[in-house]
Write a protein that holds these residues in place. Structure first.
Motif, PDB file in Angstrom:
ATOM      1  N   ALA A  18      -7.606  -3.218  -0.023  1.00  0.00           N
ATOM      2  CA  ALA A  18      -6.434  -4.057   0.261  1.00  0.00           C
ATOM      3  C   ALA A  18      -5.473  -4.153  -0.926  1.00  0.00           C
ATOM      4  CB  ALA A  18      -6.875  -5.447   0.694  1.00  0.00           C
ATOM      5  N   GLY A  19      -6.000  -4.298  -2.145  1.00  0.00           N
ATOM      6  CA  GLY A  19      -5.130  -4.398  -3.323  1.00  0.00           C
ATOM      7  C   GLY A  19      -4.307  -3.146  -3.534  1.00  0.00           C
ATOM      8  N   SER A  20      -4.920  -1.992  -3.307  1.00  0.00           N
ATOM      9  CA  SER A  20      -4.192  -0.725  -3.438  1.00  0.00           C
ATOM     10  C   SER A  20      -3.128  -0.594  -2.361  1.00  0.00           C
ATOM     11  CB  SER A  20      -5.173   0.454  -3.343  1.00  0.00           C
ATOM     12  OG  SER A  20      -6.095   0.401  -4.401  1.00  0.00           O
ATOM     13  N   ALA A  21      -3.489  -0.977  -1.138  1.00  0.00           N
ATOM     14  CA  ALA A  21      -2.520  -0.938  -0.039  1.00  0.00           C
ATOM     15  C   ALA A  21      -1.335  -1.858  -0.341  1.00  0.00           C
ATOM     16  CB  ALA A  21      -3.191  -1.328   1.277  1.00  0.00           C
ATOM     17  N   ALA A  22      -1.619  -3.011  -0.936  1.00  0.00           N
ATOM     18  CA  ALA A  22      -0.551  -3.952  -1.274  1.00  0.00           C
ATOM     19  C   ALA A  22       0.396  -3.356  -2.316  1.00  0.00           C
ATOM     20  CB  ALA A  22      -1.145  -5.266  -1.775  1.00  0.00           C
ATOM     21  N   VAL A  23      -0.159  -2.691  -3.327  1.00  0.00           N
ATOM     22  CA  VAL A  23       0.670  -2.049  -4.356  1.00  0.00           C
ATOM     23  C   VAL A  23       1.582  -1.001  -3.722  1.00  0.00           C
ATOM     24  CG1 VAL A  23       0.616  -0.505  -6.361  1.00  0.00           C
ATOM     25  CG2 VAL A  23      -0.891  -2.500  -6.279  1.00  0.00           C
ATOM     26  N   LEU A  24       1.000  -0.128  -2.896  1.00  0.00           N
ATOM     27  CA  LEU A  24       1.794   0.917  -2.253  1.00  0.00           C
ATOM     28  C   LEU A  24       2.864   0.319  -1.345  1.00  0.00           C
ATOM     29  CD1 LEU A  24      -1.032   3.468  -1.339  1.00  0.00           C
ATOM     30  CD2 LEU A  24       0.559   3.562  -3.273  1.00  0.00           C
ATOM     31  N   THR A  25       2.497  -0.698  -0.587  1.00  0.00           N
ATOM     32  CA  THR A  25       3.443  -1.333   0.333  1.00  0.00           C
ATOM     33  C   THR A  25       4.620  -1.934  -0.420  1.00  0.00           C
ATOM     34  OG1 THR A  25       1.695  -1.799   1.928  1.00  0.00           O
ATOM     35  CG2 THR A  25       3.691  -3.119   2.102  1.00  0.00           C
ATOM     36  N   ALA A  45       3.015   9.640   1.136  1.00  0.00           N
ATOM     37  CA  ALA A  45       2.242  10.140   2.283  1.00  0.00           C
ATOM     38  C   ALA A  45       1.116   9.165   2.638  1.00  0.00           C
ATOM     39  CB  ALA A  45       1.680  11.527   1.971  1.00  0.00           C
ATOM     40  N   THR A  46       0.475   8.597   1.615  1.00  0.00           N
ATOM     41  CA  THR A  46      -0.591   7.613   1.859  1.00  0.00           C
ATOM     42  C   THR A  46      -0.017   6.377   2.526  1.00  0.00           C
ATOM     43  OG1 THR A  46      -1.854   8.442  -0.031  1.00  0.00           O
ATOM     44  CG2 THR A  46      -2.401   6.231   0.760  1.00  0.00           C
ATOM     45  N   THR A  66      -3.500  -7.116 -11.405  1.00  0.00           N
ATOM     46  CA  THR A  66      -2.486  -6.111 -11.106  1.00  0.00           C
ATOM     47  C   THR A  66      -2.803  -4.806 -11.813  1.00  0.00           C
ATOM     48  OG1 THR A  66      -0.828  -7.845 -10.851  1.00  0.00           O
ATOM     49  CG2 THR A  66      -0.005  -5.611 -11.171  1.00  0.00           C
ATOM     50  N   SER A  67      -3.218  -4.886 -13.073  1.00  0.00           N
ATOM     51  CA  SER A  67      -3.562  -3.682 -13.839  1.00  0.00           C
ATOM     52  C   SER A  67      -4.685  -2.896 -13.178  1.00  0.00           C
ATOM     53  CB  SER A  67      -3.978  -4.049 -15.261  1.00  0.00           C
ATOM     54  OG  SER A  67      -2.883  -4.576 -15.953  1.00  0.00           O
ATOM     55  N   ARG A  68      -5.698  -3.596 -12.653  1.00  0.00           N
ATOM     56  CA  ARG A  68      -6.807  -2.915 -11.966  1.00  0.00           C
ATOM     57  C   ARG A  68      -6.310  -2.201 -10.713  1.00  0.00           C
ATOM     58  NH1 ARG A  68      -9.681  -7.589 -13.383  1.00  0.00           N
ATOM     59  NH2 ARG A  68      -9.562  -8.424 -11.266  1.00  0.00           N
ATOM     60  N   HIS A  69      -5.465  -2.882  -9.929  1.00  0.00           N
ATOM     61  CA  HIS A  69      -4.929  -2.249  -8.719  1.00  0.00           C
ATOM     62  C   HIS A  69      -4.087  -1.021  -9.082  1.00  0.00           C
ATOM     63  CE1 HIS A  69      -6.470  -5.459  -6.364  1.00  0.00           C
ATOM     64  NE2 HIS A  69      -5.479  -6.312  -6.528  1.00  0.00           N
ATOM     65  N   VAL A  70      -3.246  -1.161 -10.100  1.00  0.00           N
ATOM     66  CA  VAL A  70      -2.379  -0.066 -10.523  1.00  0.00           C
ATOM     67  C   VAL A  70      -3.211   1.104 -11.045  1.00  0.00           C
ATOM     68  CG1 VAL A  70      -0.680   0.614 -12.285  1.00  0.00           C
ATOM     69  CG2 VAL A  70      -0.316  -1.462 -10.912  1.00  0.00           C
ATOM     70  N   ALA A  71      -4.242   0.822 -11.820  1.00  0.00           N
ATOM     71  CA  ALA A  71      -5.102   1.899 -12.333  1.00  0.00           C
ATOM     72  C   ALA A  71      -5.745   2.660 -11.169  1.00  0.00           C
ATOM     73  CB  ALA A  71      -6.173   1.315 -13.255  1.00  0.00           C
ATOM     74  N   HIS A  72      -6.186   1.936 -10.159  1.00  0.00           N
ATOM     75  CA  HIS A  72      -6.836   2.556  -9.001  1.00  0.00           C
ATOM     76  C   HIS A  72      -5.889   3.519  -8.289  1.00  0.00           C
ATOM     77  CE1 HIS A  72      -9.740   2.773  -5.669  1.00  0.00           C
ATOM     78  NE2 HIS A  72      -8.671   2.765  -4.876  1.00  0.00           N
ATOM     79  N   ILE A 101      -9.682  -0.576   9.050  1.00  0.00           N
ATOM     80  CA  ILE A 101      -9.178   0.743   9.437  1.00  0.00           C
ATOM     81  C   ILE A 101      -8.572   1.514   8.268  1.00  0.00           C
ATOM     82  CG2 ILE A 101      -8.772   0.069  11.836  1.00  0.00           C
ATOM     83  CD1 ILE A 101      -5.716   0.018  10.993  1.00  0.00           C
ATOM     84  N   MET A 102      -8.522   0.889   7.096  1.00  0.00           N
ATOM     85  CA  MET A 102      -7.952   1.560   5.924  1.00  0.00           C
ATOM     86  C   MET A 102      -8.928   2.609   5.398  1.00  0.00           C
ATOM     87  SD  MET A 102      -4.976   0.349   5.484  1.00  0.00           S
ATOM     88  CE  MET A 102      -4.641  -0.169   7.153  1.00  0.00           C
ATOM     89  N   PRO A 103      -8.410   3.669   4.756  1.00  0.00           N
ATOM     90  CA  PRO A 103      -9.300   4.671   4.158  1.00  0.00           C
ATOM     91  C   PRO A 103     -10.223   4.027   3.121  1.00  0.00           C
ATOM     92  CG  PRO A 103      -6.992   5.377   4.056  1.00  0.00           C
ATOM     93  CD  PRO A 103      -7.001   3.960   4.530  1.00  0.00           C
ATOM     94  N   HIS A 104     -11.417   4.570   2.959  1.00  0.00           N
ATOM     95  CA  HIS A 104     -12.403   3.965   2.049  1.00  0.00           C
ATOM     96  C   HIS A 104     -11.909   3.886   0.610  1.00  0.00           C
ATOM     97  CE1 HIS A 104     -13.164   8.232   1.311  1.00  0.00           C
ATOM     98  NE2 HIS A 104     -13.729   7.856   0.182  1.00  0.00           N
ATOM     99  N   ASP A 105     -11.020   4.805   0.205  1.00  0.00           N
ATOM    100  CA  ASP A 105     -10.536   4.794  -1.176  1.00  0.00           C
ATOM    101  C   ASP A 105      -9.239   4.003  -1.341  1.00  0.00           C
ATOM    102  OD1 ASP A 105      -8.976   6.619   0.228  1.00  0.00           O
ATOM    103  OD2 ASP A 105      -8.845   8.049  -1.430  1.00  0.00           O
TER     104      ASP A 105
END
Length: 194
Positions: free
Chosen positions: A34-41, A100-101, A65-71, A27-31
């Motif tokens: 999971a790694g990005s959601a984890a960083v934001l969370t 907001a995300t 971590t660097s890849r997730h952060v760059a994304h 259900i997460m947005p295509h962009d």
């Protein structure tokens, strides 16, 4: 204390939690993988931090971590500012777009859980939250703990230890799945109406 058979069944049930995590990921947005959601969370939960602290909380190495952060930085969801205490380091913090995300991710997760658990009573949901919290607390910070030593040949395994290699594989799946944070904010006792 629970019987060995109960622990074996618990290991099987915990490995099946992957289905819940997969539904939440769908259900997460295509962009926002999971790694990005984890960083934001984690930034939403713990506030601004260095990349090394984020890697520790994610329980992955710095390159991942660097890849997730760059994304997330490419999307404008976080900013990397110079650390006043160490100019070589960067402090990561959420931007308004990242906040907001994160609110959107939390809303999506909450709506899915409310839909799937719509036939559960408030008491049952509260009990699940308490038991999941207690389970997580029982394991402590798995990133800082050394692996359990294997018993010597011919000795009985410790109470609660997997008996067969199949059970050990099931538990390994649980351990890796349990590490990944979900984009749901800290649980509350308020339940979203269905």
């Amino acid at each position: 204390m629970a019987r060995q058979a109960q622990f074996e069944e618990l290991a099987r049930q915990l490995s099946a939690v992957g289905a819940v995590k997969r539904d939440l990921a769908r259900i997460m947005p295509h962009d926002c993988p999971a790694g990005s959601a984890a960083v934001l969370t984690l930034l939403g939960r713990h506030g601004s931090m260095r990349m090394s602290k984020l890697a520790e909380l994610l329980a992955v190495d710095m390159s991942v971590t660097s890849r997730h952060v760059a994304h997330v930085a490419e999307r404008g969801w976080i900013e990397r500012a110079a650390d006043p205490a160490d100019k070589r380091s960067r402090i990561l913090h959420l931007t308004p777009a990242g906040e907001a995300t994160l609110v959107d991710l939390s809303r999506r997760s909450t709506e899915l859980l409310a839909e799937r658990l719509g036939d559960w009573s408030d008491e049952e949901v509260d009990q699940l939250i308490r038991l999941m919290t207690r389970l997580r607390d029982s394991f402590g910070d798995c990133r800082a703990t050394a692996p359990h030593p294997r018993p010597a040949a011919g000795t009985a395994p410790a109470p609660g230890a997997p008996k067969a290699p199949g059970d050990a594989r099931a538990m390994a799946g649980v351990t890796s799945a349990a590490r990944a944070p979900t984009p749901v904010r800290e649980p509350t006792t308020t339940r979203t109406p269905v």
